[in-house]
Design an enzyme around this catalytic site. Structure first.
Site, PDB file in Angstrom:
ATOM      1  N   GLU A  20       1.074  -1.191  -0.124  1.00  0.00           N
ATOM      2  CA  GLU A  20      -0.079  -0.064   0.043  1.00  0.00           C
ATOM      3  C   GLU A  20       0.943   1.072   0.072  1.00  0.00           C
ATOM      4  O   GLU A  20       1.950   1.173   0.612  1.00  0.00           O
ATOM      5  CB  GLU A  20      -0.937   0.089   1.389  1.00  0.00           C
ATOM      6  CG  GLU A  20      -1.957   1.106   1.585  1.00  0.00           C
ATOM      7  CD  GLU A  20      -2.497   1.058   3.040  1.00  0.00           C
ATOM      8  OE1 GLU A  20      -2.169   0.251   3.558  1.00  0.00           O
ATOM      9  OE2 GLU A  20      -3.588   1.684   3.124  1.00  0.00           O
ATOM     10  N   LYS A  41      -9.521   2.350  -1.788  1.00  0.00           N
ATOM     11  CA  LYS A  41      -9.757   1.548  -0.618  1.00  0.00           C
ATOM     12  C   LYS A  41     -11.090   1.992  -0.006  1.00  0.00           C
ATOM     13  O   LYS A  41     -11.459   3.285   0.109  1.00  0.00           O
ATOM     14  CB  LYS A  41      -8.527   1.980   0.359  1.00  0.00           C
ATOM     15  CG  LYS A  41      -8.511   1.204   1.646  1.00  0.00           C
ATOM     16  CD  LYS A  41      -7.214   1.591   2.346  1.00  0.00           C
ATOM     17  CE  LYS A  41      -7.145   0.734   3.643  1.00  0.00           C
ATOM     18  NZ  LYS A  41      -5.872   1.117   4.419  1.00  0.00           N
ATOM     19  N   CYS A  67      -4.984  -3.212   2.525  1.00  0.00           N
ATOM     20  CA  CYS A  67      -4.767  -3.447   3.849  1.00  0.00           C
ATOM     21  C   CYS A  67      -5.851  -3.600   4.690  1.00  0.00           C
ATOM     22  O   CYS A  67      -6.603  -4.657   4.775  1.00  0.00           O
ATOM     23  CB  CYS A  67      -4.013  -1.927   4.155  1.00  0.00           C
ATOM     24  SG  CYS A  67      -3.071  -2.559   5.995  1.00  0.00           S
TER      25      CYS A  67
HETATM   26  C1  ACM Z   1      -4.015  -0.069   7.127  1.00  0.00           C
HETATM   27  O1  ACM Z   1      -5.153  -0.078   6.651  1.00  0.00           O
HETATM   28  N1  ACM Z   1      -3.054   0.735   6.419  1.00  0.00           N
HETATM   29  C2  ACM Z   1      -3.655  -0.834   8.597  1.00  0.00           C
END
Ligand code: ACM
Length: 264
Positions: free
Chosen positions: A40, A111, A144
């Site tokens: 990420e 995301k 993530c």
């Molecule tokens: C995250 O979503 N970077 C913990």
């Protein structure tokens, strides 16, 4: 058909996009995997301290240099790459991951579940989960903290994903073990590419990233796991078609046995 999947775990230098992209591409130059996942926000680092800083470091996708460099590399090497990036779209900034392949840029996912202070800089993703049908299988992407919501991997699997590319910057310790369950309950492969190192910027809380990147099979087996601290490229072989058989035994099918009418 078996494919080779790989990931590169490292500690990006905050704000130094060209250095981070150079580092990733230098490692990928000696990799022979068909699909490679990067962490990420691999090009920028994670801990922004203001909206202005995030906006300055964010790039447009696919016209920005990072996407273009990875798309060119994908094309030259005939490989698929999924990588996390800070994406600028007009006034909004997204925590995104794009996918490139032998034909160049394929698409972007923004995301869905933002973690902690990400909510200060990024807009919640508006793409929804996405799965691309490619020559090496159906590839889905989550980023993530999306893992913490079982709906993410479930949705991608119901959409037909064989493999989930999972760029990450994990700070909590739970994800690598939890991915065994995510993969088992959906019979889907996952490639969780995390970062290492720590960041403590602008007087904010120190973040220690847990490394431990992992490639998990659709039967819940850990095919490869990286160390907690090391810069590492790891890979594993998998047959993406195995993920299409959701039959658990003679009587149980992971998807056909679902009873969504009872889930509310
Ligand atoms: C995250 O979503 N970077 C913990």
């Amino acid at each position: 058909m078996k494919i080779k999947a790989g990931l590169f775990q490292f500690a990006p230098s905050f704000g130094d996009i060209s250095r981070n992209v150079d580092r990733a591409l230098a490692t990928l130059a000696s990799a022979s995997a068909d699909l490679i996942v990067l962490p990420e926000l691999f090009s920028t680092g994670y801990q922004f301290t203001s909206i202005e800083e995030a906006r300055d470091l964010a790039e447009e996708v696919p016209s920005g240099l990072t996407t273009q460099r990875l798309a060119d590399f994908s094309h030259e090497r005939s490989a698929f790459i999924a990588a996390g990036i800070a994406e600028r779209d007009g006034d909004r900034i997204f925590n995104s991951a794009f996918l490139t392949g032998p034909e160049g840029y394929i698409g972007v996912y923004r995301k869905t579940h933002l973690f902690h202070e990400e909510k200060l800089w990024f807009s919640p993703g508006d793409t929804g989960f996405r799965v691309w049908d490619t020559t090496i299988g159906r590839l889905g992407v989550m980023i993530c903290f999306d893992w913490f919501f079982p709906e993410s991997a479930r949705t991608l699997s119901l959409m037909g994903a064989d493999i989930i590319a999972h760029p990450a910057n994990l700070v909590l310790p739970f994800c690598p073990d939890a991915m065994v369950t995510r993969c088992l309950e959906n019979r889907v492969f996952a490639i969780t590419a995390n970062r290492t190192g720590s960041e403590e910027r602008g007087g904010r809380e120190r973040l220690d990233f847990i490394g431990t990147s992992q490639i998990t099979s659709c039967r819940g087996k850990i095919l490869a796991r990286a160390s907690r601290d090391g810069e590492e490229y790891i890979e594993a072989e998998m047959d993406p078609a195995e993920a299409q058989d959701k039959q658990l035994n003679r009587y149980n099918n992971l998807f056909a046995d679902r009873r969504p009418e009872k889930y509310r």
